[in-house]
Motif scaffolding. Structure first.
Motif, PDB file in Angstrom:
ATOM      1  N   ASN A 265     -34.154  34.486  -7.455  1.00 43.44           N
ATOM      2  CA  ASN A 265     -32.737  34.202  -7.749  1.00 43.44           C
ATOM      3  C   ASN A 265     -32.563  33.492  -9.088  1.00 43.44           C
ATOM      4  O   ASN A 265     -31.925  32.441  -9.180  1.00 43.44           O
ATOM      5  CB  ASN A 265     -32.107  33.368  -6.637  1.00 43.44           C
ATOM      6  CG  ASN A 265     -32.206  34.001  -5.273  1.00 43.44           C
ATOM      7  OD1 ASN A 265     -32.445  33.317  -4.293  1.00 43.44           O
ATOM      8  ND2 ASN A 265     -32.047  35.316  -5.184  1.00 43.44           N
ATOM      9  N   ASN A 266     -33.151  34.051 -10.139  1.00 45.15           N
ATOM     10  CA  ASN A 266     -33.029  33.510 -11.506  1.00 45.15           C
ATOM     11  C   ASN A 266     -33.677  32.141 -11.673  1.00 45.15           C
ATOM     12  O   ASN A 266     -33.328  31.406 -12.593  1.00 45.15           O
ATOM     13  CB  ASN A 266     -31.553  33.437 -11.925  1.00 45.15           C
ATOM     14  CG  ASN A 266     -30.902  34.801 -11.961  1.00 45.15           C
ATOM     15  OD1 ASN A 266     -31.516  35.775 -12.405  1.00 45.15           O
ATOM     16  ND2 ASN A 266     -29.665  34.891 -11.490  1.00 45.15           N
ATOM     17  N   ARG A 267     -34.584  31.806 -10.798  1.00 44.78           N
ATOM     18  CA  ARG A 267     -35.355  30.569 -10.937  1.00 44.78           C
ATOM     19  C   ARG A 267     -36.828  30.935 -10.972  1.00 44.78           C
ATOM     20  O   ARG A 267     -37.277  31.768 -10.195  1.00 44.78           O
ATOM     21  CB  ARG A 267     -35.110  29.620  -9.767  1.00 44.78           C
ATOM     22  CG  ARG A 267     -33.718  29.050  -9.656  1.00 44.78           C
ATOM     23  CD  ARG A 267     -33.501  28.433  -8.287  1.00 44.78           C
ATOM     24  NE  ARG A 267     -33.465  29.461  -7.246  1.00 44.78           N
ATOM     25  CZ  ARG A 267     -33.487  29.208  -5.950  1.00 44.78           C
ATOM     26  NH1 ARG A 267     -33.576  27.968  -5.525  1.00 44.78           N
ATOM     27  NH2 ARG A 267     -33.436  30.185  -5.072  1.00 44.78           N
ATOM     28  N   THR A 268     -37.572  30.274 -11.872  1.00 47.16           N
ATOM     29  CA  THR A 268     -39.016  30.462 -11.913  1.00 47.16           C
ATOM     30  C   THR A 268     -39.685  29.255 -11.285  1.00 47.16           C
ATOM     31  O   THR A 268     -39.607  28.135 -11.810  1.00 47.16           O
ATOM     32  CB  THR A 268     -39.522  30.647 -13.351  1.00 47.16           C
ATOM     33  OG1 THR A 268     -38.923  31.827 -13.902  1.00 47.16           O
ATOM     34  CG2 THR A 268     -41.037  30.800 -13.382  1.00 47.16           C
TER      35      THR A 268
ATOM     36  N   ALA B 139     -17.753  25.234  -5.274  1.00 44.25           N
ATOM     37  CA  ALA B 139     -18.014  26.274  -4.278  1.00 44.25           C
ATOM     38  C   ALA B 139     -17.782  27.610  -4.960  1.00 44.25           C
ATOM     39  O   ALA B 139     -16.903  27.731  -5.817  1.00 44.25           O
ATOM     40  CB  ALA B 139     -17.122  26.123  -3.054  1.00 44.25           C
ATOM     41  N   PRO B 140     -18.538  28.645  -4.601  1.00 47.44           N
ATOM     42  CA  PRO B 140     -18.399  29.942  -5.275  1.00 47.44           C
ATOM     43  C   PRO B 140     -17.136  30.672  -4.870  1.00 47.44           C
ATOM     44  O   PRO B 140     -16.460  30.317  -3.905  1.00 47.44           O
ATOM     45  CB  PRO B 140     -19.652  30.697  -4.818  1.00 47.44           C
ATOM     46  CG  PRO B 140     -19.982  30.107  -3.493  1.00 47.44           C
ATOM     47  CD  PRO B 140     -19.611  28.644  -3.602  1.00 47.44           C
ATOM     48  N   VAL B 141     -16.827  31.733  -5.603  1.00 48.17           N
ATOM     49  CA  VAL B 141     -15.635  32.525  -5.323  1.00 48.17           C
ATOM     50  C   VAL B 141     -15.700  33.138  -3.930  1.00 48.17           C
ATOM     51  O   VAL B 141     -14.659  33.378  -3.297  1.00 48.17           O
ATOM     52  CB  VAL B 141     -15.482  33.634  -6.402  1.00 48.17           C
ATOM     53  CG1 VAL B 141     -16.629  34.633  -6.314  1.00 48.17           C
ATOM     54  CG2 VAL B 141     -14.142  34.352  -6.248  1.00 48.17           C
ATOM     55  N   TYR B 142     -16.907  33.358  -3.414  1.00 49.37           N
ATOM     56  CA  TYR B 142     -17.042  33.951  -2.078  1.00 49.37           C
ATOM     57  C   TYR B 142     -16.606  32.974  -0.980  1.00 49.37           C
ATOM     58  O   TYR B 142     -16.317  33.386   0.142  1.00 49.37           O
ATOM     59  CB  TYR B 142     -18.489  34.380  -1.848  1.00 49.37           C
ATOM     60  CG  TYR B 142     -18.967  35.393  -2.856  1.00 49.37           C
ATOM     61  CD1 TYR B 142     -18.614  36.734  -2.724  1.00 49.37           C
ATOM     62  CD2 TYR B 142     -19.736  35.010  -3.950  1.00 49.37           C
ATOM     63  CE1 TYR B 142     -19.027  37.664  -3.661  1.00 49.37           C
ATOM     64  CE2 TYR B 142     -20.156  35.930  -4.888  1.00 49.37           C
ATOM     65  CZ  TYR B 142     -19.797  37.259  -4.744  1.00 49.37           C
ATOM     66  OH  TYR B 142     -20.196  38.184  -5.672  1.00 49.37           O
ATOM     67  N   VAL B 143     -16.559  31.684  -1.299  1.00 47.34           N
ATOM     68  CA  VAL B 143     -16.032  30.701  -0.350  1.00 47.34           C
ATOM     69  C   VAL B 143     -14.522  30.596  -0.496  1.00 47.34           C
ATOM     70  O   VAL B 143     -13.780  30.692   0.485  1.00 47.34           O
ATOM     71  CB  VAL B 143     -16.692  29.327  -0.563  1.00 47.34           C
ATOM     72  CG1 VAL B 143     -15.991  28.257   0.275  1.00 47.34           C
ATOM     73  CG2 VAL B 143     -18.166  29.385  -0.195  1.00 47.34           C
TER      74      VAL B 143
ATOM     75  N   THR C 268     -25.027  34.030   0.489  1.00 48.80           N
ATOM     76  CA  THR C 268     -26.453  33.844   0.248  1.00 48.80           C
ATOM     77  C   THR C 268     -26.685  33.012  -1.011  1.00 48.80           C
ATOM     78  O   THR C 268     -25.769  32.806  -1.819  1.00 48.80           O
ATOM     79  CB  THR C 268     -27.157  35.197   0.122  1.00 48.80           C
ATOM     80  OG1 THR C 268     -26.524  35.954  -0.930  1.00 48.80           O
ATOM     81  CG2 THR C 268     -27.038  35.981   1.424  1.00 48.80           C
ATOM     82  N   ARG C 269     -27.913  32.574  -1.188  1.00 49.61           N
ATOM     83  CA  ARG C 269     -28.228  31.676  -2.315  1.00 49.61           C
ATOM     84  C   ARG C 269     -27.980  32.339  -3.667  1.00 49.61           C
ATOM     85  O   ARG C 269     -27.598  31.666  -4.631  1.00 49.61           O
ATOM     86  CB  ARG C 269     -29.679  31.208  -2.221  1.00 49.61           C
ATOM     87  CG  ARG C 269     -29.976  30.356  -0.992  1.00 49.61           C
ATOM     88  CD  ARG C 269     -31.292  29.619  -1.157  1.00 49.61           C
ATOM     89  NE  ARG C 269     -31.728  29.003   0.096  1.00 49.61           N
ATOM     90  CZ  ARG C 269     -31.268  27.865   0.578  1.00 49.61           C
ATOM     91  NH1 ARG C 269     -30.352  27.202  -0.088  1.00 49.61           N
ATOM     92  NH2 ARG C 269     -31.720  27.381   1.721  1.00 49.61           N
ATOM     93  N   ASP C 270     -28.199  33.639  -3.760  1.00 49.67           N
ATOM     94  CA  ASP C 270     -28.002  34.307  -5.048  1.00 49.67           C
ATOM     95  C   ASP C 270     -26.523  34.474  -5.397  1.00 49.67           C
ATOM     96  O   ASP C 270     -26.188  34.865  -6.518  1.00 49.67           O
ATOM     97  CB  ASP C 270     -28.700  35.668  -5.053  1.00 49.67           C
ATOM     98  CG  ASP C 270     -28.139  36.606  -3.989  1.00 49.67           C
ATOM     99  OD1 ASP C 270     -27.766  36.106  -2.904  1.00 49.67           O
ATOM    100  OD2 ASP C 270     -28.079  37.817  -4.243  1.00 49.67           O
ATOM    101  N   GLN C 271     -25.618  34.161  -4.461  1.00 49.79           N
ATOM    102  CA  GLN C 271     -24.186  34.257  -4.729  1.00 49.79           C
ATOM    103  C   GLN C 271     -23.568  32.898  -5.073  1.00 49.79           C
ATOM    104  O   GLN C 271     -22.358  32.802  -5.237  1.00 49.79           O
ATOM    105  CB  GLN C 271     -23.466  34.840  -3.502  1.00 49.79           C
ATOM    106  CG  GLN C 271     -23.859  36.275  -3.186  1.00 49.79           C
ATOM    107  CD  GLN C 271     -23.257  36.776  -1.891  1.00 49.79           C
ATOM    108  OE1 GLN C 271     -23.257  36.075  -0.880  1.00 49.79           O
ATOM    109  NE2 GLN C 271     -22.724  37.988  -1.914  1.00 49.79           N
ATOM    110  N   ASP C 272     -24.392  31.877  -5.185  1.00 47.07           N
ATOM    111  CA  ASP C 272     -23.928  30.520  -5.465  1.00 47.07           C
ATOM    112  C   ASP C 272     -24.660  30.003  -6.702  1.00 47.07           C
ATOM    113  O   ASP C 272     -25.887  30.124  -6.805  1.00 47.07           O
ATOM    114  CB  ASP C 272     -24.217  29.617  -4.255  1.00 47.07           C
ATOM    115  CG  ASP C 272     -23.601  28.237  -4.385  1.00 47.07           C
ATOM    116  OD1 ASP C 272     -23.944  27.518  -5.341  1.00 47.07           O
ATOM    117  OD2 ASP C 272     -22.791  27.863  -3.522  1.00 47.07           O
TER     118      ASP C 272
END
Length: 817
Positions: free
Chosen positions: A40-43, A263-267, A217-221
């Motif tokens: 999810n864009n983290r290394t 909070a993300p747009v999905y919330v 999910t985590r990738d949406q936040d």
């Protein structure tokens, strides 16, 4: 050669260090792994070559699982493949450049490797002198713990302390700085005018809920937070409906500094709202139930964004109250941004005091204020529960602290007066105790004599041949259940627990014991006893007795060996084929349950409406014969000159008749609708609401009925039944189910009509099996012809052939064989 190796190691160390620090004060570590992992864009950087200022690479050992099939599913499984194991106290020390709020995520998965079984670990974890976890003993499942701390020093220490003769482990760690203003400096205490400073506490995430029946999910936040769907926390009688309008969310409108960091747009783009469209005078609250650990304060955050578009085009008042455990927290007023005008998303917050959470329950409700207009509107987009560290600087449940109200007021008397007062009190108390003791002895002897006579009388009744409807002594039920031994629990519900028991004459029983905080309550307890006492039917669970001694609410039933229908459809391990039901067994169960409900509807002058028909309330005996159970919510039906009973909505989410839900008008057709939902569970082999599935499949009714209308009935069939049932029979079963699920009661068959059609399907299935066994072409052809011709509306003619004639022909053919 040696210098070259040292140079290479030095370069790797510098690269790892620079990579970790590429984002300011951000650290993502793949513990025990020789390689980095991207998620999810983290290394997540291997901790093997980290600089010693973060962790000494000589601390502990690295382990890798040898069984990749045992890893948890999902993207995070990569982080659970390895672990770093510590036999001694060890520390990750993260350098901090900017002070503020930091988020810490700890990943644990106790896999088994050839050299170490991580399930044997036992250890504690602390950060900045706050206890995060004490004496953690892992289960066999993965665990992700999330904490937030305010750091005002130049480093953050994360310490692992194994118990003596044990060890600690960690699979992955995340530490990163949170955006400014994400958390407030302080929050108001519920029902007081005081505030509590948050930055002096460590914070643990308990629940992060997205309303609208949608998981995030985590990738949406942006901060990789997981938001669970609210469907698992909705109360029994729920008046809510999901809403989605992602395009309406505008983070720049109206100011307020609210961004997707909050909070993300999905919330903010989804919500659960009060369903008042069919009733302009709806007066109800939306309620969610959560479990928390008592002995701590909790920071609560409520997210709101007006995404409600008025379908009627007129202005409505959008003003409602927020309640936590029946105490009003806040009034939300969005009237000025109604009619499709979307103001900035915003949130309110409050702190729940530990004195108000002793029972470990947290109930959130939202509802209209007193002056609501017609078609009231109330809604919520998201909700967070965060636990605050207590006086012991701990977040672990073993360190829970309860305030002692009796010790709040300290005496200000002089020392001599205190001694004199205590002495006098002791003298008076001693005399008082002697008097009370003498009275108690006399009373106890009298009670023992009376109780002894009652027990003898009761035992003579209980062990009579009928064993029906007797009042059991509490002592006898305790004896039968080994004093309510947890090992004998065979079911748990809103009422409490159900225990298996054995009476002295070897009769097996099921004892349903209402918990003190039971939602069932005394009224439902009495209702169930009264209903079961007056009705006797082979497809209704039989009442043996009850107990109301010592404030107990216990109902004793016949024991049903095979448990609930639900446990044989989907509530079992995937590899447990012993639980799976054949198509014929499923039809027989549907017929049996329908017979029981038909008897309730027609067995007396006034119909009895069950009101809680669901797969968990259909029990199976040792022969898989179905019996309807749990009559606590049952209601006597309308008089002959009435069409319905007006009553408050009660039942189970997912099974409620939409007509009853919106109009509070109860009829026998409400049971038919609920039974239609059960029929869907039977053919699909899955739960009514399953948040783990893709969004379009979460709601069984919506998903299945959409496919049925398209003629794709084979796509909803339980995979276990594939190739074991004729498509024509599946089609007819689905047509019957669709009739039961009609939005209006007038569209649905009666339970009698439903029963006739189910019995016909069962007869057809029996003939199919017989035909397959003897390969009788003529018989098989007649059966196939019959399957194509039957009505789902009643018991009249079926394409010109009456039901009685069809059955008669079947019987004649059977007898002539």
């Amino acid at each position: 050669m040696i210098n070259l190796k040292l140079l290479t190691l030095w370069v790797l160390t510098v690269l790892c260090s620079s990579h970790i620090s590429s984002a300011s004060d951000s650290f993502f570590i793949n513990c025990g792994s020789p390689e980095n992992a991207t998620l999810n864009n983290r290394t997540f950087v291997s901790d093997s070559n980290l600089p010693t200022e973060i962790v000494d690479s000589t601390q502990g050992i690295s382990l890798e699982t040898t069984d990749s099939n045992s890893l948890p599913s999902g993207d995070e499984s990569t982080l659970f493949e390895t672990a770093r194991v510590f036999s001694d106290e060890s520390t990750y020390k993260f350098p901090i450049k900017q002070h503020g709020w930091f988020l810490i995520r700890l990943y644990f998965f106790p896999f088994v490797s050839p050299s170490r079984d991580l399930t044997a670990a036992k250890f504690s974890v602390s950060a900045q002198n706050f206890t995060l976890i004490r004496d953690y003993k892992p289960s066999k499942t993965s665990l992700v713990k999330e904490y937030t701390l305010n750091i005002s020093t130049d480093h953050l220490s994360l310490e692992f302390r194994p118990k003596i003769d044990s060890f600690a482990f960690i699979n992955a760690v995340e530490v990163f700085k949170l955006p400014e203003n994400l958390l407030p400096e302080e929050a108001g205490l519920i029902a007081t005018q005081k505030n509590l400073k948050l930055r002096t506490h460590a914070i643990e995430t308990v629940s992060r809920i997205n309303m609208g029946n949608l998981s995030v999910t985590r990738d949406q936040d942006k901060l990789w937070r997981r938001w669970d769907s609210d469907s698992a926390f909705i109360g029994e009688a729920h008046f809510g409906m999901p809403v989605e309008n992602l395009k309406a969310v505008n983070f720049t409108a109206g100011g307020g500094g609210i961004t997707e960091d909050v909070a993300p747009v999905y919330v903010y783009g989804t919500a659960t709202r009060l369903n008042s469209e069919n009733n302009p005078n709806t007066n109800a609250n939306l309620t969610w139930n959560f479990r928390i650990e008592p002995g701590f304060d909790y920071f609560l955050r409520f997210h709101f964004c007006n995404i409600i578009v008025d379908p009627f085009g007129f202005e409505r008042q959008i003003s409602f109250d927020i309640y936590v455990n029946s105490e009003r927290v806040e009034t939300v007023d969005m009237t000025e941004v109604a009619n499709g005008t979307f103001g900035a998303p915003y949130f309110v917050y409050a702190v729940m005091q530990k004195e108000r959470s002793r029972e470990g329950a947290l109930n959130l409700s939202i509802g209209g204020v007193m002056d609501v207009s017609l078609y009231p509107v109330s809604f919520i987009n998201g909700f967070e529960i965060l636990k605050l560290s207590n006086e012991k600087r701990s977040l672990d449940v073993s360190d829970a602290v309860f305030s002692d109200s009796s010790s709040r007021g300290k005496s200000s008397n002089p020392r001599i007066g205190l001694i004199a007062g205590v002495s006098a009190a002791l003298c008076v108390g001693l005399v008082f105790c002697m008097v009370v003791f003498w009275c108690c002895v006399r009373r106890r002897r009298k009670m023992q004599s009376v109780h002894s006579r009652e027990v003898k009388q009761n035992e003579s009744l209980i062990f009579s041949s009928s064993k029906i409807g007797y009042r059991f002594p509490l002592g006898l039920i305790k004896e039968a259940t080994d004093d309510f031994d947890e090992r004998l629990v065979i079911g748990v519900g809103g009422f409490g627990k159900v225990y298996k028991g054995v009476l002295r004459d070897k009769t097996e029983i099921a004892a349903k014991r209402g918990a003190p905080q039971s939602r069932q309550g005394l009224a439902e307890f009495k209702t169930e006893i009264e209903m079961l006492s007056q009705f006797r039917h082979r497809h209704l669970v039989s009442l043996i007795g009850y107990c109301d001694e010592s404030s107990e609410m216990i109902i004793v039933y016949e024991f049903m060996e095979k448990g609930t229908l639900k446990s044989h459809l989907y509530d079992f391990d995937d590899d447990d084929d012993r639980k799976r039901l054949s198509w014929r067994q499923r039809l027989e169960i549907c017929v049996g349950a329908a017979r029981g409900l038909h008897y309730l509807h027609t067995g007396s002058a006034r119909a009895v409406i069950h009101r809680d028909v669901k797969s968990a309330n259909i029990l199976l005996d040792e022969s898989f014969m179905a019996k309807v159970a749990d009559f606590g919510l049952s209601k006597t039906g309308p008089d002959l000159d009435q069409t319905h009973v007006s009553t408050a909505v009660k039942g189970s989410f997912g099974y409620l008749d939409p007509e009853y839900l919106t109009r509070q008008q109860l009829t026998e057709k409400s049971d038919v609708y609920s039974f239609g939902v059960v029929m869907l569970e039977v053919i699909c082999g899955r739960a009514v609401i399953d948040p783990s599935l893709p969004r379009e499949e979460v709601n069984l009714i919506e998903w299945a009925m959409k496919l049925v209308k398209r003629g794709k009935v084979e796509e909803i069939l339980d995979p276990f039944l594939e190739g074991k049932v004729k498509s024509e029979e599946v089609k007819k079963y689905c047509e019957l189910t669709e009739k039961c699920l009609g939005q209006n009661g007038s569209e649905r068959p009666t339970m009698g009509d439903l029963l006739w059609n189910l019995e016909f399907l069962l007869q057809v299935q029996a003939k199919d099996e017989k035909a397959a066994m003897v390969d009788d072409d003529d018989l098989e052809a007649s059966v196939v012809g019959s399957t194509v011709q039957f009505s789902v509306n009643g018991v009249g003619d079926i394409a010109g052939v009456s039901m009685s004639k069809v059955f008669a022909q079947m019987v004649v053919r059977e007898e002539t064989r």
